[in-house]
Design a protein around this motif. Structure first.
Motif, PDB file in Angstrom:
ATOM      1  N   GLY A   1     -13.817  88.742  60.092  1.00 27.25           N
ATOM      2  CA  GLY A   1     -13.475  87.695  59.134  1.00 27.25           C
ATOM      3  C   GLY A   1     -12.620  88.181  57.980  1.00 27.25           C
ATOM      4  O   GLY A   1     -12.275  87.401  57.080  1.00 27.25           O
ATOM      5  N   LYS A   2     -12.242  89.460  58.001  1.00 26.10           N
ATOM      6  CA  LYS A   2     -11.414  90.002  56.923  1.00 26.10           C
ATOM      7  C   LYS A   2      -9.943  89.731  57.211  1.00 26.10           C
ATOM      8  O   LYS A   2      -9.499  89.745  58.357  1.00 26.10           O
ATOM      9  CB  LYS A   2     -11.659  91.500  56.774  1.00 26.10           C
ATOM     10  CG  LYS A   2     -13.050  91.825  56.249  1.00 26.10           C
ATOM     11  CD  LYS A   2     -13.207  93.324  56.009  1.00 26.10           C
ATOM     12  CE  LYS A   2     -14.581  93.633  55.421  1.00 26.10           C
ATOM     13  NZ  LYS A   2     -14.756  95.099  55.179  1.00 26.10           N
ATOM     14  N   LEU A   3      -9.177  89.547  56.128  1.00 22.38           N
ATOM     15  CA  LEU A   3      -7.775  89.181  56.247  1.00 22.38           C
ATOM     16  C   LEU A   3      -6.915  90.418  56.527  1.00 22.38           C
ATOM     17  O   LEU A   3      -7.105  91.480  55.925  1.00 22.38           O
ATOM     18  CB  LEU A   3      -7.308  88.506  54.959  1.00 22.38           C
ATOM     19  CG  LEU A   3      -6.099  87.570  55.045  1.00 22.38           C
ATOM     20  CD1 LEU A   3      -6.430  86.368  55.901  1.00 22.38           C
ATOM     21  CD2 LEU A   3      -5.677  87.126  53.650  1.00 22.38           C
ATOM     22  N   SER A   4      -5.981  90.274  57.464  1.00 21.10           N
ATOM     23  CA  SER A   4      -5.003  91.320  57.761  1.00 21.10           C
ATOM     24  C   SER A   4      -3.610  90.701  57.772  1.00 21.10           C
ATOM     25  O   SER A   4      -3.464  89.481  57.917  1.00 21.10           O
ATOM     26  CB  SER A   4      -5.290  91.973  59.121  1.00 21.10           C
ATOM     27  OG  SER A   4      -6.539  92.627  59.127  1.00 21.10           O
ATOM     28  N   LEU A   5      -2.599  91.551  57.620  1.00 23.40           N
ATOM     29  CA  LEU A   5      -1.219  91.101  57.677  1.00 23.40           C
ATOM     30  C   LEU A   5      -0.555  91.674  58.929  1.00 23.40           C
ATOM     31  O   LEU A   5      -0.764  92.836  59.282  1.00 23.40           O
ATOM     32  CB  LEU A   5      -0.435  91.544  56.439  1.00 23.40           C
ATOM     33  CG  LEU A   5      -0.933  91.036  55.087  1.00 23.40           C
ATOM     34  CD1 LEU A   5       0.015  91.480  53.969  1.00 23.40           C
ATOM     35  CD2 LEU A   5      -1.096  89.533  55.080  1.00 23.40           C
ATOM     36  N   PHE A   6       0.258  90.845  59.568  1.00 18.12           N
ATOM     37  CA  PHE A   6       0.930  91.235  60.802  1.00 18.12           C
ATOM     38  C   PHE A   6       2.404  90.854  60.734  1.00 18.12           C
ATOM     39  O   PHE A   6       2.770  89.854  60.104  1.00 18.12           O
ATOM     40  CB  PHE A   6       0.289  90.543  62.013  1.00 18.12           C
ATOM     41  CG  PHE A   6      -1.177  90.832  62.175  1.00 18.12           C
ATOM     42  CD1 PHE A   6      -1.607  91.926  62.911  1.00 18.12           C
ATOM     43  CD2 PHE A   6      -2.128  90.008  61.585  1.00 18.12           C
ATOM     44  CE1 PHE A   6      -2.954  92.201  63.061  1.00 18.12           C
ATOM     45  CE2 PHE A   6      -3.482  90.279  61.723  1.00 18.12           C
ATOM     46  CZ  PHE A   6      -3.902  91.382  62.466  1.00 18.12           C
ATOM     47  N   LEU A   7       3.243  91.635  61.406  1.00 23.83           N
ATOM     48  CA  LEU A   7       4.642  91.287  61.589  1.00 23.83           C
ATOM     49  C   LEU A   7       4.770  90.581  62.934  1.00 23.83           C
ATOM     50  O   LEU A   7       4.388  91.131  63.972  1.00 23.83           O
ATOM     51  CB  LEU A   7       5.517  92.544  61.575  1.00 23.83           C
ATOM     52  CG  LEU A   7       5.534  93.332  60.260  1.00 23.83           C
ATOM     53  CD1 LEU A   7       6.317  94.631  60.439  1.00 23.83           C
ATOM     54  CD2 LEU A   7       6.125  92.504  59.132  1.00 23.83           C
ATOM     55  N   VAL A   8       5.284  89.357  62.899  1.00 23.13           N
ATOM     56  CA  VAL A   8       5.437  88.576  64.127  1.00 23.13           C
ATOM     57  C   VAL A   8       6.903  88.177  64.274  1.00 23.13           C
ATOM     58  O   VAL A   8       7.468  87.530  63.392  1.00 23.13           O
ATOM     59  CB  VAL A   8       4.545  87.321  64.122  1.00 23.13           C
ATOM     60  CG1 VAL A   8       4.746  86.528  65.418  1.00 23.13           C
ATOM     61  CG2 VAL A   8       3.077  87.709  63.973  1.00 23.13           C
ATOM     62  N   GLU A   9       7.512  88.576  65.382  1.00 21.29           N
ATOM     63  CA  GLU A   9       8.892  88.224  65.672  1.00 21.29           C
ATOM     64  C   GLU A   9       8.983  86.790  66.191  1.00 21.29           C
ATOM     65  O   GLU A   9       8.084  86.318  66.897  1.00 21.29           O
ATOM     66  CB  GLU A   9       9.491  89.176  66.713  1.00 21.29           C
ATOM     67  CG  GLU A   9       9.449  90.642  66.306  1.00 21.29           C
ATOM     68  CD  GLU A   9       8.207  91.365  66.815  1.00 21.29           C
ATOM     69  OE1 GLU A   9       8.264  92.592  66.973  1.00 21.29           O
ATOM     70  OE2 GLU A   9       7.169  90.686  67.050  1.00 21.29           O
TER      71      GLU A   9
ATOM     72  N   GLY B   1      -7.929  94.480  57.654  1.00 27.76           N
ATOM     73  CA  GLY B   1      -8.874  94.035  56.644  1.00 27.76           C
ATOM     74  C   GLY B   1      -8.411  94.184  55.211  1.00 27.76           C
ATOM     75  O   GLY B   1      -9.133  93.803  54.284  1.00 27.76           O
ATOM     76  N   LYS B   2      -7.203  94.706  55.003  1.00 28.96           N
ATOM     77  CA  LYS B   2      -6.699  94.915  53.636  1.00 28.96           C
ATOM     78  C   LYS B   2      -5.731  93.809  53.200  1.00 28.96           C
ATOM     79  O   LYS B   2      -5.105  93.918  52.152  1.00 28.96           O
ATOM     80  CB  LYS B   2      -5.982  96.262  53.547  1.00 28.96           C
ATOM     81  CG  LYS B   2      -6.861  97.474  53.788  1.00 28.96           C
ATOM     82  CD  LYS B   2      -7.798  97.700  52.614  1.00 28.96           C
ATOM     83  CE  LYS B   2      -8.587  98.986  52.783  1.00 28.96           C
ATOM     84  NZ  LYS B   2      -7.769 100.195  52.663  1.00 28.96           N
ATOM     85  N   GLY B   3      -5.622  92.739  53.994  1.00 29.74           N
ATOM     86  CA  GLY B   3      -4.637  91.706  53.707  1.00 29.74           C
ATOM     87  C   GLY B   3      -4.775  91.065  52.347  1.00 29.74           C
ATOM     88  O   GLY B   3      -3.778  90.806  51.665  1.00 29.74           O
ATOM     89  N   SER B   4      -6.014  90.806  51.928  1.00 29.42           N
ATOM     90  CA  SER B   4      -6.220  90.153  50.625  1.00 29.42           C
ATOM     91  C   SER B   4      -5.698  91.014  49.484  1.00 29.42           C
ATOM     92  O   SER B   4      -5.034  90.524  48.561  1.00 29.42           O
ATOM     93  CB  SER B   4      -7.706  89.840  50.422  1.00 29.42           C
ATOM     94  OG  SER B   4      -8.139  88.862  51.334  1.00 29.42           O
ATOM     95  N   SER B   5      -5.988  92.311  49.538  1.00 31.17           N
ATOM     96  CA  SER B   5      -5.517  93.200  48.470  1.00 31.17           C
ATOM     97  C   SER B   5      -4.001  93.353  48.521  1.00 31.17           C
ATOM     98  O   SER B   5      -3.344  93.436  47.475  1.00 31.17           O
ATOM     99  CB  SER B   5      -6.195  94.569  48.580  1.00 31.17           C
ATOM    100  OG  SER B   5      -5.865  95.203  49.803  1.00 31.17           O
ATOM    101  N   TYR B   6      -3.409  93.357  49.732  1.00 28.32           N
ATOM    102  CA  TYR B   6      -1.956  93.454  49.849  1.00 28.32           C
ATOM    103  C   TYR B   6      -1.284  92.216  49.254  1.00 28.32           C
ATOM    104  O   TYR B   6      -0.289  92.323  48.540  1.00 28.32           O
ATOM    105  CB  TYR B   6      -1.540  93.598  51.305  1.00 28.32           C
ATOM    106  CG  TYR B   6      -1.976  94.879  51.977  1.00 28.32           C
ATOM    107  CD1 TYR B   6      -2.377  95.995  51.228  1.00 28.32           C
ATOM    108  CD2 TYR B   6      -1.988  94.993  53.369  1.00 28.32           C
ATOM    109  CE1 TYR B   6      -2.776  97.161  51.848  1.00 28.32           C
ATOM    110  CE2 TYR B   6      -2.387  96.169  53.993  1.00 28.32           C
ATOM    111  CZ  TYR B   6      -2.774  97.247  53.224  1.00 28.32           C
ATOM    112  OH  TYR B   6      -3.168  98.406  53.842  1.00 28.32           O
ATOM    113  N   LEU B   7      -1.827  91.039  49.590  1.00 26.35           N
ATOM    114  CA  LEU B   7      -1.248  89.803  49.059  1.00 26.35           C
ATOM    115  C   LEU B   7      -1.391  89.740  47.541  1.00 26.35           C
ATOM    116  O   LEU B   7      -0.471  89.322  46.840  1.00 26.35           O
ATOM    117  CB  LEU B   7      -1.912  88.589  49.708  1.00 26.35           C
ATOM    118  CG  LEU B   7      -1.575  88.363  51.185  1.00 26.35           C
ATOM    119  CD1 LEU B   7      -2.474  87.284  51.783  1.00 26.35           C
ATOM    120  CD2 LEU B   7      -0.109  87.983  51.369  1.00 26.35           C
ATOM    121  N   SER B   8      -2.541  90.168  47.047  1.00 31.26           N
ATOM    122  CA  SER B   8      -2.746  90.171  45.592  1.00 31.26           C
ATOM    123  C   SER B   8      -1.759  91.102  44.907  1.00 31.26           C
ATOM    124  O   SER B   8      -1.246  90.804  43.827  1.00 31.26           O
ATOM    125  CB  SER B   8      -4.180  90.599  45.265  1.00 31.26           C
ATOM    126  OG  SER B   8      -5.109  89.663  45.773  1.00 31.26           O
ATOM    127  N   ALA B   9      -1.473  92.242  45.552  1.00 30.95           N
ATOM    128  CA  ALA B   9      -0.529  93.199  44.977  1.00 30.95           C
ATOM    129  C   ALA B   9       0.861  92.605  44.876  1.00 30.95           C
ATOM    130  O   ALA B   9       1.631  92.937  43.967  1.00 30.95           O
ATOM    131  CB  ALA B   9      -0.502  94.472  45.823  1.00 30.95           C
TER     132      ALA B   9
END
Length: 385
Positions: free
Chosen positions: A182-190, A232-240
């Motif tokens: 349930g943790k947020l992650s970021l992905f690169l999608v072509e 799982g670090k997506g939330s902190s990345y987006l906040s940054a």
């Protein structure tokens, strides 16, 4: 005609003033004359991205080894201000350069950086951030897009909405929740991945030349190398990234307010009523005096926050303050300037009418004014502990 004036010579030196002049020429010659056509089309041609890339207007802060100019944020400020001063909202350069590219620079692997950043800097590849969903805007906890881990990568399923550059994007930074944690992650999608589909170009109130879309991810398989940063670090990345995003919105909003004021000063000087020019009437003069004071306060606030960002001292609370105050001030300014145009102000052939419509979204995008107040209020209580 009034121009943006900078009282701080240390912030924008002679070299940067030359960059501004070159950028202004490009906007006046290659963007502004075609903007009305692009508004009818609902997007800008990809060719203008290539032209802007050749001039160095795209991703200027990206390091040179990845195709950028390797310059500081002031170069980005110039691009944002000149686009806004010309009342252009179409080319999604800001999302591409100031939101997508920084995620790659900060959190991307060496391979990801070398694959995407050079082509983003030339305009060959266009980027977007796919975060908002029908049930999740400012509240990231409402995101329903799922990422399921597989033996060789991930499968992304879900829907995004209000995505700027959505119709043109070649690469997207997609926020999704890990199905197991349930943790947020970021992905690169072509954009050429099987299962990815663009929905309709949304019919917006304003900002018509900026393509904004629904996006659909139906069991889109991506390799493990498309994970951006750590799971799982997506939330902190987006906040940054939000402090810079909100500062960019405030910078553009300030310049748009200044442009509306500039145009209105010129209009009231030539428009007559009851045998007088409008600028000879006390009401006009006092009204514009109040607007000018607001603009000076906004300019001081923006320049201070630019300095904070350059020194690494811009935090989420002060960025929220800048976005809240300047976007609300912009709303007051364009409303006042439209009123001073009278009936002509309601006609879209006048830039002030388009500015009135286009500026409304700035109090919503990047976090609503209400969310900004919540962030600022938390800072008050945290400071007092």
């Amino acid at each position: 005609m009034l121009e943006v004036t900078r009282h701080d010579s240390d912030l924008f030196d002679d070299e940067l003033r030359e960059v501004r002049a070159e950028t202004r020429r490009f906007v006046e010659e290659r963007i502004a004359p075609f903007h009305e056509e692009w508004e009818r089309d609902g997007q800008v041609p990809r060719s203008i991205w290539i032209e802007a890339g050749k001039l160095g207007m795209l991703c200027p802060t990206v390091p040179e080894e990845y195709g950028g100019l390797g310059v500081d944020f002031r170069y980005s400020v110039i691009v944002m201000e000149e686009l806004s001063l010309a009342h252009t909202t179409g080319p999604g350069f800001v999302i591409h350069s100031e939101m997508v590219a920084p995620y790659l620079v900060r959190f991307g692997t060496e391979e990801q950086k070398r694959t995407w950043l050079p082509r983003m800097a030339t305009g060959e590849v266009i980027g977007a951030v796919a975060m908002s969903e029908p049930s999740a805007g400012s509240d990231l906890r409402g995101i329903k897009t799922k990422a399921t881990r597989t033996d060789d990568g991930y499968v992304i399923s879900g829907q995004k909405v209000f995505i700027s550059n959505g119709q043109l994007a070649d690469i997207m930074v997609v926020a999704a929740k890990m199905e197991d944690t349930g943790k947020l992650s970021l992905f690169l999608v072509e954009a050429d991945r099987p299962g990815f589909a663009r929905g309709r170009a949304l019919d917006k109130l304003g900002v018509h030349a900026q393509d904004t879309s629904e996006l659909f991810f139906d069991q889109v398989h991506i390799p493990r190398g498309n994970l951006l940063g750590e799971e799982g670090k997506g939330s902190s990345y987006l906040s940054a990234g939000l402090a810079r995003e909100r500062l960019t919105i405030a910078i553009s909003s300030q310049a748009r307010a200044e442009a509306a004021f500039r145009d209105t000063v010129a209009y009231v000087a030539q428009r007559q009523a009851f045998g007088q020019h409008l600028n000879e009437m006390q009401n006009t003069r006092f009204t514009l005096a109040a607007v000018r004071a607001d603009l000076e306060a906004g300019r001081a606030l923006i320049d201070r926050q630019i300095r904070n960002y350059l020194s690494g001292e811009l935090d989420g609370t002060t960025a929220a303050m800048a976005k809240l105050w300047v976007t609300e001030m912009q709303g007051r300014t364009v409303d006042t300037c439209l009123q001073l145009h009278g009936g002509w102000g309601y006609m879209r052939e006048y830039a002030v009418a388009r500015a009135f419509i286009d500026s409304r979204v700035d109090r919503i995008t990047g976090g609503t004014s209400e969310i900004m107040k919540e962030i600022i209020s938390r800072g008050i209580w945290d400071t007092r502990r």
